[in-house]
Enzyme design. Sequence first.
Site, mmCIF file in Angstrom:
data_model
loop_
_atom_site.group_PDB
_atom_site.id
_atom_site.type_symbol
_atom_site.label_atom_id
_atom_site.label_comp_id
_atom_site.label_asym_id
_atom_site.label_seq_id
_atom_site.Cartn_x
_atom_site.Cartn_y
_atom_site.Cartn_z
ATOM 1 N N GLY A 291 36.130 -8.541 17.722
ATOM 2 C CA GLY A 291 35.614 -9.025 18.526
ATOM 3 C C GLY A 291 36.920 -9.465 19.666
ATOM 4 O O GLY A 291 36.899 -9.708 20.765
ATOM 5 N N CYS B 95 8.174 3.374 21.831
ATOM 6 C CA CYS B 95 9.625 2.657 20.853
ATOM 7 C C CYS B 95 10.382 3.375 21.396
ATOM 8 O O CYS B 95 10.327 4.842 22.324
ATOM 9 C CB CYS B 95 9.910 3.437 19.608
ATOM 10 S SG CYS B 95 8.476 2.563 18.345
ATOM 11 N N CYS C 191 3.256 4.891 17.589
ATOM 12 C CA CYS C 191 2.655 4.587 16.057
ATOM 13 C C CYS C 191 3.157 3.612 15.512
ATOM 14 O O CYS C 191 2.484 3.079 14.878
ATOM 15 C CB CYS C 191 4.827 5.009 15.791
ATOM 16 S SG CYS C 191 5.628 3.342 16.162
ATOM 17 N N CYS D 195 9.887 5.857 15.820
ATOM 18 C CA CYS D 195 8.973 6.562 16.600
ATOM 19 C C CYS D 195 8.200 7.347 15.628
ATOM 20 O O CYS D 195 7.152 7.674 15.096
ATOM 21 C CB CYS D 195 8.944 6.112 17.827
ATOM 22 S SG CYS D 195 6.664 6.108 18.330
ATOM 23 N N CYS E 188 4.026 -0.307 19.372
ATOM 24 C CA CYS E 188 3.465 0.438 19.994
ATOM 25 C C CYS E 188 2.568 1.417 20.009
ATOM 26 O O CYS E 188 1.939 1.517 19.801
ATOM 27 C CB CYS E 188 4.793 1.501 19.359
ATOM 28 S SG CYS E 188 5.170 2.974 19.555
HETATM 29 ZN ZN LIG Z 1 6.304 4.241 18.386
#
Ligand SMILES: [Zn+2]
Lengths: 293, 264
Positions: free
Chosen positions: A31, A265, A243, A271, A240
């Site tokens: 970080g 997606c 999908c 996807c 989605c």
């Molecule tokens: Zn998708």
Amino acid sequence: MTDQAYNFAYLDEQTKRMIRRALLKAVAIPGYQVPFASREMPMPYGWGTGGVQVTAACLTPDDVLKVIDQGADDTTNAVSIRKFFQRTAGVEVTQSTALASVIQTRHRIPETALSAGQILVYQVPIPEPLRFLEPRETETRKMHELEEYGLMHVKLYEDIARHGQIATSYAYPVKVEGRYVMDPSPIPKFDNPKLSGSAALQLFGAGREQRIYALPPFTDVVSLDFDDHPFTPTKANHDCDLCGASASYLDEVIIDDQGSRMFVCSDTDFCETRREMGHVGRLGTPSNKGAQA
Amino acid sequence: MTLISTIAADRPLLHVDNLTKSYGGRVGCADVGFDLWPGEVLGIVGESGSGKSTLLSCLAGHMAPDQGTVVFETASGPRDVLSLSEPERRRLARTDWAYVHQNPRDGLRMGVSAGGNVGERLMAVGARHYGQIREKASDWLGRVEIDTGRIDDRPSAFSGGMQQRLQIARNLVTGPRLVFMDEPTGGLDVSVQARLLDLLRGLVRQMGLSVIIVTHDLAVVRLLADRLMVMKSGRVVEQGLTDQVLDDPQHAYTQLLVSSVLQV
Ligand SMILES: [Zn+2]
Ligand SMILES: Nc1ncnc2c1ncn2[C@@H]1O[C@H](COP(=O)(O)OP(=O)(O)OP(=O)(O)O)[C@@H](O)[C@H]1O
Ligand SMILES: [Mg+2]
């Protein structure tokens, strides 16, 4: 075909060694922003020259490279960077998250969980999370050194005061291993939980600002919040349309002149892989490849 | 234990000895010494260039003096302020101490709402409950007579007097044990000054604040300060109880000040 006019992966060996030293330091202090001498690259800063230099310093001839921009492999930015390394390093490229050994990304973390041995390289525009309220670099460095992070919460306070909730939805600040506050680059806050405990090595490169930082595998990363306004990794409240995935980050797309919309997606590989496996969304059709398989 | 706490109560909150700071060859302040007791308000007056701001900056650790001692009585005992590490000094600056600048722009975040300005010190010491931070900020806006309906406005939308009151709220919200003020009423209209003074006096009394206040204005010290230190050319020429110094000045320079012959 490797272009012989260049050294492997474009940068000369001395520059790569310099970047690797910065990377090692960054990995040793998760970080923490390590300064490095950013080089001119044959592309504009907005194209992720920081990420490109980190990738160049990490690549070996055996690597398989994937490049994504907003989750997609086929945008101009992703395509050019992928071509750049094909030409200068001759490495194999892929669109598959699972098959890649190095993934350079802008604005997303892949949906598919990363595994040990993979490296995720982020393109970072503004590495300093405190910049918003404290423009003086000397002061922000001092604040990191002394762990004076109250200001980060002032930013979140302002968000809630103005919008009734923490409206920051990209580049949502995190605390790393209980020590450094870090800007995770402009990924959606939906992706923040994936920063923590990842099996992959995560490297961040800011070209214009000349900073490198890192999250070694299995680093604890916590998104900042208030007790009464806890962090929530939100996404569009849909599945989605292609999908049917219910838990992936979605882009809203306008699909005709009447303004009809669909949600898909943002991670195109995720996807497509799902569709190949036979998943179908509201507006989707079964994938050809899926049908053949 | 009893013995230690008795001794602690017998010690000044701030002990200053032989404090000296020069800018190249020019004297900023020289050989300044005093004790500030808990709950006391010390006024520092003197003409322009007499070293008031230099002294205050050295006391608050904004500037390193060339020599001298500054001992602050922390909750866990006396500490030599000048030998604190930077992290310790910055911690002190956001917990036990407060600093009110003459120009509110130097003490406020102009890009942050009034509520955020007041809440910053709370968040700096670990407050993580938005509702409670906001409630406290709102309470403090009320205490400095700013309409709580302005809590989400930025200070740039406030008048000079409101900005100064906001700066005071932002500083006092964590209940500091020692408050430094450099000309808090400077640059304000006379009527606005009077209101601010009134407010300050009320807060000092209610909270039992310990304050070191620098000013040109004898009316300010007469109203606020228990004790007074008069500076000239970087040196303290006279100090004592405010009424005593103002009513019966011993040093010729103080006499000039008091008789308003000097334009301070
Ligand atoms: Zn998708
Ligand atoms: N940064 C500096 N560099 C050089 N000389 C300085 C600096 N700051 C102050 N001085 C000088 O130190 C002396 C004391 O200045 P200081 O600002 O402490 O006075 P002051 O009593 O606060 O004056 P004023 O009432 O005008 O605010 C003056 O001679 C001033 O010119
Ligand atoms: Mg001054």
